[in-house]
Design an enzyme around this catalytic site. Structure first.
Site, mmCIF file in Angstrom:
data_model
loop_
_atom_site.group_PDB
_atom_site.id
_atom_site.type_symbol
_atom_site.label_atom_id
_atom_site.label_comp_id
_atom_site.label_asym_id
_atom_site.label_seq_id
_atom_site.Cartn_x
_atom_site.Cartn_y
_atom_site.Cartn_z
ATOM 1 N N LYS A 43 0.799 -1.230 0.000
ATOM 2 C CA LYS A 43 0.000 0.000 0.000
ATOM 3 C C LYS A 43 0.836 1.286 0.000
ATOM 4 O O LYS A 43 0.361 2.354 0.379
ATOM 5 C CB LYS A 43 -1.015 0.046 1.170
ATOM 6 C CG LYS A 43 -1.816 -1.197 1.405
ATOM 7 C CD LYS A 43 -2.327 -1.865 0.168
ATOM 8 C CE LYS A 43 -3.407 -1.145 -0.558
ATOM 9 N NZ LYS A 43 -3.874 -1.967 -1.724
ATOM 10 N N HIS A 98 7.155 -7.311 -2.445
ATOM 11 C CA HIS A 98 6.931 -6.782 -1.087
ATOM 12 C C HIS A 98 7.746 -7.602 -0.063
ATOM 13 O O HIS A 98 7.541 -7.445 1.143
ATOM 14 C CB HIS A 98 5.461 -6.956 -0.676
ATOM 15 C CG HIS A 98 4.487 -6.013 -1.321
ATOM 16 N ND1 HIS A 98 4.760 -4.699 -1.601
ATOM 17 C CD2 HIS A 98 3.201 -6.200 -1.704
ATOM 18 C CE1 HIS A 98 3.679 -4.125 -2.138
ATOM 19 N NE2 HIS A 98 2.731 -5.018 -2.215
ATOM 20 N N SER A 128 -4.999 3.019 3.764
ATOM 21 C CA SER A 128 -5.142 2.391 2.448
ATOM 22 C C SER A 128 -5.301 0.881 2.611
ATOM 23 O O SER A 128 -6.161 0.256 1.974
ATOM 24 C CB SER A 128 -3.906 2.715 1.598
ATOM 25 O OG SER A 128 -3.980 2.071 0.361
HETATM 26 S S1 PPS Z 1 -0.506 -3.051 -3.082
HETATM 27 O O1 PPS Z 1 -1.806 -3.751 -3.023
HETATM 28 O O2 PPS Z 1 0.218 -3.208 -1.811
HETATM 29 O O3 PPS Z 1 0.338 -3.458 -4.214
HETATM 30 O O4 PPS Z 1 -0.926 -1.512 -3.242
HETATM 31 P P1 PPS Z 1 0.000 -0.320 -3.751
HETATM 32 O O5 PPS Z 1 -0.023 -0.261 -5.222
HETATM 33 O O6 PPS Z 1 1.334 -0.391 -3.077
HETATM 34 O O7 PPS Z 1 -0.737 0.960 -3.134
HETATM 35 C C1 PPS Z 1 -2.075 1.269 -3.442
HETATM 36 C C2 PPS Z 1 -2.248 2.753 -3.170
HETATM 37 O O8 PPS Z 1 -1.624 3.506 -4.221
HETATM 38 C C3 PPS Z 1 -2.587 4.412 -4.768
HETATM 39 N N1 PPS Z 1 -2.307 4.671 -6.186
HETATM 40 C C4 PPS Z 1 -2.103 5.901 -6.687
HETATM 41 N N2 PPS Z 1 -2.019 7.104 -6.090
HETATM 42 C C5 PPS Z 1 -1.805 8.178 -6.898
HETATM 43 N N3 PPS Z 1 -1.682 8.107 -8.226
HETATM 44 C C6 PPS Z 1 -1.754 6.924 -8.877
HETATM 45 N N4 PPS Z 1 -1.631 6.872 -10.190
HETATM 46 C C7 PPS Z 1 -1.966 5.752 -8.082
HETATM 47 N N5 PPS Z 1 -2.079 4.426 -8.369
HETATM 48 C C8 PPS Z 1 -2.289 3.797 -7.195
HETATM 49 C C9 PPS Z 1 -3.900 3.669 -4.557
HETATM 50 O O9 PPS Z 1 -5.000 4.516 -4.743
HETATM 51 C C10 PPS Z 1 -3.709 3.185 -3.134
HETATM 52 O O10 PPS Z 1 -3.760 4.260 -2.190
HETATM 53 P P2 PPS Z 1 -5.108 4.757 -1.473
HETATM 54 O O11 PPS Z 1 -4.642 5.698 -0.400
HETATM 55 O O12 PPS Z 1 -5.797 3.551 -0.918
HETATM 56 O O13 PPS Z 1 -5.897 5.450 -2.516
#
Ligand code: PPS
Length: 284
Positions: A43, A98, A128
């Site tokens: 996340k 991860h 998140s």
């Molecule tokens: S995972 O499941 O652990 O692989 O998730 P991960 O990709 O690490 O994190 C998910 C969060 O990243 C946000 N996200 C983004 N934020 C801004 N811009 C873009 N383009 C973007 N893509 C993914 C996603 O919305 C999750 O954060 P939250 O706070 O839940 O919105």
């Protein structure tokens, strides 16, 4: 699987496509000098960074990110499916993980693989994670934010204790490691993408960079079924509207944690992260 996790060496892994046998076999994975590894605690914005890397490698052309699922473009080494793709892949590979550093394939330390290590404000990681775990079957599902807050602050979290994980992966100063924060990416995506390009020895023309910024934006990724995990709806994502793309902002924790929770959080984590360079670590 038991209790909603796959356990390996005392660390709880998500149940998706991951077994203790595979995690053991993964130890022998051979990294090559030309590989690029994205590594992060869950996340942290991993998929965003992966989308950016894919678009750097396609020079801003969105065809690849619109036609191949993100987990096949930059496979997860800890997943059996991802491992199979990676094993047979020729040329530079994008790889995602991860896995905590002490369980990571040791070949990474002998290779010149470029490692991009993504960090994020842990309060936002907590929020998140909570909202994703309650709509999915990836890991043990918390019953409430209060309960998840307890798990997170006590270190009983997917992939283990956040502070230990981050401290251990913080390989700052190594020439093949770049540390990027979600917060700086949010604040000035263009500059951070240019920094990543310099790190990788890649150059994008202005229109290629503009296309990259458009196609890796939150709104566009949210609509891209190859990147938003909606292909997993009905299987690993239970909510019919569920998506990885929730809010995509910094500081959403302020809308969900109480003042008392924020204080507990600070007491626990500021102390644990005290050894890290403050300019690297996004605490706000
Ligand atoms: S995972 O499941 O652990 O692989 O998730 P991960 O990709 O690490 O994190 C998910 C969060 O990243 C946000 N996200 C983004 N934020 C801004 N811009 C873009 N383009 C973007 N893509 C993914 C996603 O919305 C999750 O954060 P939250 O706070 O839940 O919105």
């Amino acid at each position: 699987m038991s209790d909603g996790y796959v356990w390996f060496e005392g660390i709880p892994f998500p149940v998706v496509d991951c077994t203790p046998e595979h995690l053991r076999a993964m130890q022998d994975f051979v990294f090559k000098d030309e590989d690029v590894l994205t590594v992060s605690f869950p996340k942290s914005g991993t998929n965003w960074l992966v989308e950016i890397l894919c678009l750097i490698y396609s020079k801003g052309d969105p065809t690849w990110v619109q036609s191949v699922p993100i987990w096949e473009r930059s496979p997860w080494v800890e997943n059996t499916h991802g491992y199979q793709i990676l094993k047979d892949k020729e040329g530079p590979r994008l790889i995602t993980s991860h896995v905590p550093i002490h369980l990571f394939p040791k070949s990474i330390f002998k290779s010149k693989t470029k490692v991009i290590y993504l960090i994020r404000n842990p309060r936002d990681i907590l929020v998140s994670g909570y909202f994703f775990w309650i709509i999915s079957k990836f890991v043990k599902r918390p019953e409430s934010l209060e309960q998840y807050f307890e798990w997170f602050t006590q270190g009983y979290e997917t992939l283990g204790n956040w502070a230990q994980y981050v401290n251990a992966w913080m390989l700052e100063g190594q020439e093949n490691v770049l540390i990027v924060s979600y917060e700086e990416l949010k604040q000035d995506t263009r500059s951070v993408v240019q920094k990543i390009c310099r790190f990788l020895g890649k150059k994008l023309e202005p229109e290629e960079l503009n296309s990259l910024l458009k196609h890796s934006s939150f709104q566009v990724m949210k609509e891209n079924k190859m990147s938003n995990y909606t292909l997993l709806r009905g299987w690993l994502i239970e909510d019919k509207n569920g998506s990885l793309m929730r809010k995509g902002i910094s500081g959403d924790w302020k809308n969900h944690l109480t003042v008392a929770q924020a204080e507990v959080f600070d007491r626990i984590f500021c102390e644990k992260m005290a050894g890290l360079p403050p300019e690297l670590f996004p605490w706000e």
